[in-house]
Scaffold this motif. Structure first.
Motif, PDB file in Angstrom:
ATOM      1  N   ALA A   1       0.818  -1.208   0.000  1.00 52.97           N
ATOM      2  CA  ALA A   1       0.000   0.000   0.000  1.00 52.97           C
ATOM      3  C   ALA A   1       0.853   1.260   0.000  1.00 52.97           C
ATOM      4  O   ALA A   1       0.445   2.288  -0.513  1.00 52.97           O
ATOM      5  N   ARG A   2       2.062   1.199   0.593  1.00 55.18           N
ATOM      6  CA  ARG A   2       2.811   2.428   0.815  1.00 55.18           C
ATOM      7  C   ARG A   2       3.990   2.641  -0.113  1.00 55.18           C
ATOM      8  O   ARG A   2       4.448   3.746  -0.280  1.00 55.18           O
ATOM      9  N   TYR A   3       4.523   1.576  -0.662  1.00 59.36           N
ATOM     10  CA  TYR A   3       5.754   1.753  -1.413  1.00 59.36           C
ATOM     11  C   TYR A   3       5.602   1.345  -2.870  1.00 59.36           C
ATOM     12  O   TYR A   3       4.840   0.445  -3.195  1.00 59.36           O
ATOM     13  N   ARG A   4       6.308   2.050  -3.709  1.00 54.69           N
ATOM     14  CA  ARG A   4       6.394   1.695  -5.114  1.00 54.69           C
ATOM     15  C   ARG A   4       7.813   1.221  -5.355  1.00 54.69           C
ATOM     16  O   ARG A   4       8.757   1.930  -5.080  1.00 54.69           O
ATOM     17  N   PHE A   5       7.954   0.000  -5.833  1.00 55.11           N
ATOM     18  CA  PHE A   5       9.307  -0.512  -6.068  1.00 55.11           C
ATOM     19  C   PHE A   5       9.240  -1.516  -7.204  1.00 55.11           C
ATOM     20  O   PHE A   5       8.163  -2.051  -7.518  1.00 55.11           O
ATOM     21  N   PRO A   6      10.376  -1.781  -7.851  1.00 57.14           N
ATOM     22  CA  PRO A   6      10.346  -2.773  -8.929  1.00 57.14           C
ATOM     23  C   PRO A   6       9.987  -4.142  -8.341  1.00 57.14           C
ATOM     24  O   PRO A   6      10.434  -4.490  -7.252  1.00 57.14           O
ATOM     25  N   GLY A   7       9.170  -4.873  -9.026  1.00 59.33           N
ATOM     26  CA  GLY A   7       8.775  -6.184  -8.531  1.00 59.33           C
ATOM     27  C   GLY A   7       7.534  -6.135  -7.673  1.00 59.33           C
ATOM     28  O   GLY A   7       7.100  -7.143  -7.123  1.00 59.33           O
ATOM     29  N   ARG A   8       6.942  -4.935  -7.545  1.00 57.04           N
ATOM     30  CA  ARG A   8       5.769  -4.794  -6.709  1.00 57.04           C
ATOM     31  C   ARG A   8       4.597  -5.592  -7.299  1.00 57.04           C
ATOM     32  O   ARG A   8       3.881  -6.280  -6.570  1.00 57.04           O
ATOM     33  N   SER A   9       4.452  -5.508  -8.619  1.00 52.34           N
ATOM     34  CA  SER A   9       3.364  -6.248  -9.258  1.00 52.34           C
ATOM     35  C   SER A   9       3.558  -7.745  -9.078  1.00 52.34           C
ATOM     36  O   SER A   9       2.599  -8.493  -8.873  1.00 52.34           O
ATOM     37  N   LEU A  10       4.805  -8.171  -9.154  1.00 54.27           N
ATOM     38  CA  LEU A  10       5.105  -9.593  -9.003  1.00 54.27           C
ATOM     39  C   LEU A  10       4.723 -10.065  -7.606  1.00 54.27           C
ATOM     40  O   LEU A  10       4.077 -11.105  -7.434  1.00 54.27           O
ATOM     41  N   LEU A  11       5.099  -9.276  -6.599  1.00 54.68           N
ATOM     42  CA  LEU A  11       4.772  -9.618  -5.220  1.00 54.68           C
ATOM     43  C   LEU A  11       3.260  -9.685  -5.056  1.00 54.68           C
ATOM     44  O   LEU A  11       2.710 -10.611  -4.446  1.00 54.68           O
ATOM     45  N   ASN A  12       2.604  -8.689  -5.646  1.00 62.01           N
ATOM     46  CA  ASN A  12       1.150  -8.630  -5.581  1.00 62.01           C
ATOM     47  C   ASN A  12       0.532  -9.884  -6.189  1.00 62.01           C
ATOM     48  O   ASN A  12      -0.366 -10.508  -5.623  1.00 62.01           O
ATOM     49  N   ALA A  13       1.059 -10.289  -7.352  1.00 64.44           N
ATOM     50  CA  ALA A  13       0.538 -11.467  -8.039  1.00 64.44           C
ATOM     51  C   ALA A  13       0.782 -12.723  -7.203  1.00 64.44           C
ATOM     52  O   ALA A  13      -0.092 -13.573  -7.045  1.00 64.44           O
ATOM     53  N   LEU A  14       1.984 -12.815  -6.632  1.00 68.69           N
ATOM     54  CA  LEU A  14       2.351 -13.983  -5.827  1.00 68.69           C
ATOM     55  C   LEU A  14       1.412 -14.147  -4.641  1.00 68.69           C
ATOM     56  O   LEU A  14       0.980 -15.255  -4.320  1.00 68.69           O
TER      57      LEU A  14
END
Lengths: 361, 215
Positions: free
Chosen positions: B23-36
């Motif tokens: 919710a708070r941070y934008r970082f590379p791989g965020r979408s991947l973490l979200n998907a996982l």
């Protein structure tokens, strides 16, 4: 002691670079005044440490809060700069008392006392209540108290009255005035309401499009004909006065500002009390010599310091230097020509006593 | 019951952490973490269980280490059942927590910051209390879901009565035995009641908390 501020910053979306620098006395309340987008909020954000500009130096009473040239950039939580938001931002899950103590518990005890703040802001009766049960004015008072109790070295106020209606504003205003005198603290106060600024400010910084148009004491800035303030329809000079005497028989009060004397309708204030008067530029008549048998009470002699073009065609703004400040007069170009006014000429300013607006100090 | 409690107990703090990061941070791989995180929601539960078996099995990369270092075996144990439940309900918890974190006004965190509160201070005293309705609801719903978890548990932790047997597993077993319909019906009623109670509690607690927060 003073507050020194210098900032250069270019927002990615902006065309021009902001470049602002000013120095104002501390303690004292400095109003940052200007239209939206002038850079007022940028100054506050940088002072609070929430925005890191390209280059910035902030010094309060000799203490450097930030100097990007030397790599000094204290984070907000260690900067000890209090911030009062437009919409109070009280923590909804805490009582008023817990809110007040939030910053206090996170710092060493200082000059600001809990009981003193509660009393100054008149919030003693609210301590056990939750923020959502408070009125807008009460909420702002609690927010101010909360910021003060964190023992800040500098207090920032971001249009604290902007979201309040006129009645609530009038309710909070006296607290701000008394707070100002009770606390020995520099305050930066953002406002775009001139009335509020005139009443509260010790100093003023005029901002426009990311640049400082002028800064100085409030009477100095309000009395300058060449600043954007003077071109407003409600332009008025501001003079700091004290009550010199009452004439109960004539129902008049005599105010003194430097060597100038002003008669106003009888005031309910003790002799010696300080106050500030606002003299609207459109109400000041200029004369070469004193007229006889006239209804007005105030004939003040001064020297023309500056004649600037007025906001309308064929109008002019005359800045008249007095010993305690300056007066502004808005007249026609024709009047300038007839009286042969130029900088350095002696002139008499004629002011009706009822045109003078007395503000509580 | 304990299986579910443990699953929520361990899963929820981690879910809060992940939700906060998302919710708070934008970082590379965020979408991947979200998907996982959301994977168990869309994957067939049996596949999730099988994946767990691969990873945490005694010969799996993590499972073998756990066995070698701590002597902990997850497969076919109640701990394993908890793990399976936690993984399955993780998306539910993260979603719920994240939604409520996103309703917390960042201005309040800024205010706390100018008042001298550091990062963790802000998280524990401002953000989490304000997000508590969502965290609680997430926990309760996850608990109720755990009680009903079937596919991943049977694959990863098997169906051992009194150890890794969840309600649906018990119902399923009862149905396999001739004349077990009565028991199955009773268990189904228990399941129904638990689900209903869970939802009611979460509704009520959410309301109470919101009222306390002045919303």
């Amino acid at each position: 002691m003073s507050l020194v501020f210098r900032l250069r910053h270019r927002f990615p979306s902006a065309q021009t670079e902001m470049d602002m620098a000013f120095e104002v006395p501390s303690p004292g309340l400095t109003v940052l005044f200007g239209p939206s987008g002038a850079g007022k909020s940028t100054v506050l954000s940088a002072a609070a440490g929430l925005l890191r500009p390209d280059s910035c130096r902030i010094e309060v009473d000799g203490r450097v809060l930030a100097d990007t040239n030397c790599g000094i950039w204290l984070p907000p939580e260690r900067r000890r700069v209090g911030l009062v938001f437009q919409d109070s931002k009280l923590f909804p899950h805490m009582s008023v008392a817990t809110n007040l103590r939030f910053g206090m518990r996170r710092t060493e005890p200082g000059l600001v006392e809990y009981n003193e703040v509660v009393e100054l802001l008149g919030i003693g009766a609210l301590l056990g209540r939750r923020p959502h049960t408070l009125s807008g004015g009460e909420r702002q008072r609690v927010a101010i108290g909360r910021a003060l109790l964190a023992q800040p070295h500098l207090l920032l106020m971001d249009e604290p009255l902007a979201n309040l209606d006129a009645a609530r504003k009038a309710e909070v205003m006296p607290y701000l005035t008394s707070l100002k005198t009770a606390l020995r603290l520099p305050v930066l106060y953002v406002s775009h309401a001139l009335e509020e600024a005139m009443q509260l400010a010790d100093s003023m910084v005029l901002l426009e499009a990311g640049h400082v148009m002028g800064y100085g004491s409030i009477s100095e800035i309000a009395g300058r004909a060449d600043l954007p303030l003077a071109r407003r329809d409600d332009a008025a000079a501001l003079l700091l006065c004290h009550v010199a005497g009452h004439d109960h028989g004539r129902a008049l009060t005599r105010l003194e500002s430097g060597e100038a004397t002003f008669w106003v309708p009888l005031l309910d204030a003790p002799v010696g009390a300080g106050c500030r008067i606002r003299v609207p530029a459109r109400e000041v008549i200029l004369a070469g010599k004193a007229p006889e048998e006239i209804s007005l009470h105030n004939i003040v002699s001064g020297t023309v310091r500056r004649v600037a073009e007025g906001p309308e065609r064929h109008s002019a703004l005359v800045e008249i230097a007095l010993s305690g400040g300056a007066l502004l007069s808005r007249v026609t170009s024709d009047a300038i020509a007839r009286l042969r006014l130029r900088s350095g000429s002696s002139v008499l300013a004629l002011i009706k006593s009822t045109s003078i607006e007395v503000l509580p100090a | 019951m304990t299986v579910a409690a443990r699953a929520v107990g361990f899963g929820l703090p981690l879910a809060v952490l992940i939700a906060w990061v998302l919710a708070r941070y934008r970082f590379p791989g965020r979408s991947l973490l979200n998907a996982l995180v959301h994977l168990p929601l869309v994957l067939p539960p049996v596949v999730t269980g099988w994946l767990l078996l691969i990873i945490f099995g005694i010969r799996g990369p993590v499972g073998s280490l756990l066995d070698a270092w701590f002597g902990v075996r997850l497969v076919f144990t109640s701990t394993g059942a908890s793990l399976a439940c936690a993984v399955m309900t993780f998306p539910v918890m993260v979603r719920s927590v994240r939604l409520s974190l996103e309703t917390v006004d960042p201005g309040l965190e800024l205010a706390a910051r100018t008042l001298g509160a550091g990062r963790l201070d802000r998280l524990f005293n401002i953000t989490l209390p304000l997000a508590s309705p969502g965290i609680l609801v997430g926990g309760i719903v996850a608990y109720a879901t755990c009680l009903g978890e079937f596919g991943a548990v049977i694959t990863f932790a098997a169906n051992i009565p009194g150890e890794t047997q969840t309600l649906p597993l018990a119902i399923y077993s009862a149905l396999q035995i001739p004349g077990g319909e009565k028991q199955a019906a009773d268990l189904s009623l228990v399941s129904l009641a638990l689900a209903l109670i869970g939802l009611l509690i979460s509704e009520w607690a959410g309301k109470r908390l919101n009222a306390a927060l002045g919303r």
